[in-house]
Design an enzyme around this catalytic site. Sequence first.
Site, short mmCIF file in Angstrom:
data_model
loop_
_atom_site.label_atom_id
_atom_site.label_comp_id
_atom_site.label_asym_id
_atom_site.label_seq_id
_atom_site.Cartn_x
_atom_site.Cartn_y
_atom_site.Cartn_z
N ASN A 7 0.87 -1.18 0.00
CA ASN A 7 0.00 0.00 0.00
C ASN A 7 0.91 1.22 0.00
O ASN A 7 1.52 1.55 1.01
CB ASN A 7 -0.89 -0.03 1.26
N TRP A 8 0.99 1.87 -1.16
CA TRP A 8 1.91 3.01 -1.29
C TRP A 8 1.35 4.29 -0.65
O TRP A 8 2.03 5.31 -0.62
CB TRP A 8 2.22 3.27 -2.77
N LYS A 9 0.10 4.24 -0.23
CA LYS A 9 -0.53 5.41 0.39
C LYS A 9 -0.32 6.65 -0.51
O LYS A 9 -0.56 6.56 -1.69
CB LYS A 9 0.00 5.60 1.82
N HIS A 94 -9.60 1.24 4.91
CA HIS A 94 -8.31 1.40 5.59
C HIS A 94 -8.51 2.34 6.79
O HIS A 94 -9.31 3.28 6.72
CB HIS A 94 -7.26 1.97 4.62
N GLU A 96 -6.82 4.71 7.84
CA GLU A 96 -6.56 6.12 7.55
C GLU A 96 -7.76 6.75 6.83
O GLU A 96 -7.95 7.96 6.87
CB GLU A 96 -5.26 6.25 6.74
N GLU A 164 -5.50 -5.11 10.43
CA GLU A 164 -4.47 -4.10 10.68
C GLU A 164 -4.79 -3.40 12.01
O GLU A 164 -5.62 -2.48 12.04
CB GLU A 164 -4.46 -3.05 9.56
N GLY A 170 2.25 2.42 10.82
CA GLY A 170 2.93 3.67 10.50
C GLY A 170 4.07 4.04 11.43
O GLY A 170 4.37 3.35 12.40
N SER A 212 3.27 -2.18 10.34
CA SER A 212 4.72 -2.23 10.61
C SER A 212 5.35 -3.56 10.21
O SER A 212 6.25 -4.07 10.89
CB SER A 212 5.03 -1.94 12.08
P1 13P Z 1 3.07 0.41 7.62
O1 13P Z 1 3.55 -0.90 7.05
O2 13P Z 1 3.83 1.59 7.10
O3 13P Z 1 2.97 0.37 9.12
O4 13P Z 1 1.58 0.62 7.07
C1 13P Z 1 0.68 -0.41 7.23
C2 13P Z 1 -0.54 -0.10 6.46
O5 13P Z 1 -1.32 0.76 6.84
C3 13P Z 1 -0.77 -0.83 5.21
O6 13P Z 1 -2.05 -0.64 4.74
#
Ligand code: 13P
Length: 253
Positions: A7-9, A94, A96, A164, A170, A212
């Site tokens: 997930n590149w966000k 998600h 976020e 998650e 994050g 993470s």
């Molecule tokens: P990280 O791997 O950066 O903690 O992010 C996890 C995430 O939200 C994947 O969707």
Amino acid sequence: MILLVGNWKMAPNKSTEAINLAKKISLSAKTYKKSINTVICAPYIHLPFLIKNIKTGISFGGQNTASSEDVAQTGFINSSMLKSYGATYCIVGHSEVRAHGETDEQILASTISILQKNIIPIVCVGEKERDGHGWYLSSVKEQVEKIFLGVPKNQIKKIVLAYEPVWAIGKNAAREATVAESREMIMFIRKVIADITDEKTAKNTNILYGGSVNEQNAFNFISEGGAQGLLVGRVSLDAKRFSSLMKSISLSQ
Ligand code: 13P
């Protein structure tokens, strides 16, 4: 087969950087294609360039979709648009996105709309924090029930779930989740699915772990944590580290 989703966000900024990164990931993905199915969920704006330029090794997905096709939704995109560019997966719910106020109802509607377009939804669930009384189990149960009770029965087997824990995501994560915490919750989620559907469906549902995940802990989440795959944020933006992660999880097969 392990499902590995990056997930590149909201990165990278330029499409040229996105294409270069995806090319490198695609090379590694081809090396491990017997045991790993690699998917990159990129920012919408990069998707057409990525899908046009990278035809082998990885599949591409979106990071969310609108809950209805009503055009009066400034800043959103819908499942038809994702489909028209050739996206085959899409993350929904998600944390976020939930943090911006998206509700369980909207997440269900988005999931249904994605399934209607024959795109595979990766539905994220997870508690905001852990408490000593097990209340965190109820919040995850509610999120899972909403989806599995709402999606048409004949579509249920296409759903991919991603557990998650919000507190483990994050750079500001409180800490990494332990393998035991992941295993406990994934078992619990399967029980919730079995109560709604049946044991076979629960057993066959693809459940990913995310939060993470890195090249050091990935192997254990797969081999002992009960996950059939991983949803990876930061490490998926670093081709070298993502490749080491692939190598380590390929050894679990
Ligand atoms: P990280 O791997 O950066 O903690 O992010 C996890 C995430 O939200 C994947 O969707």
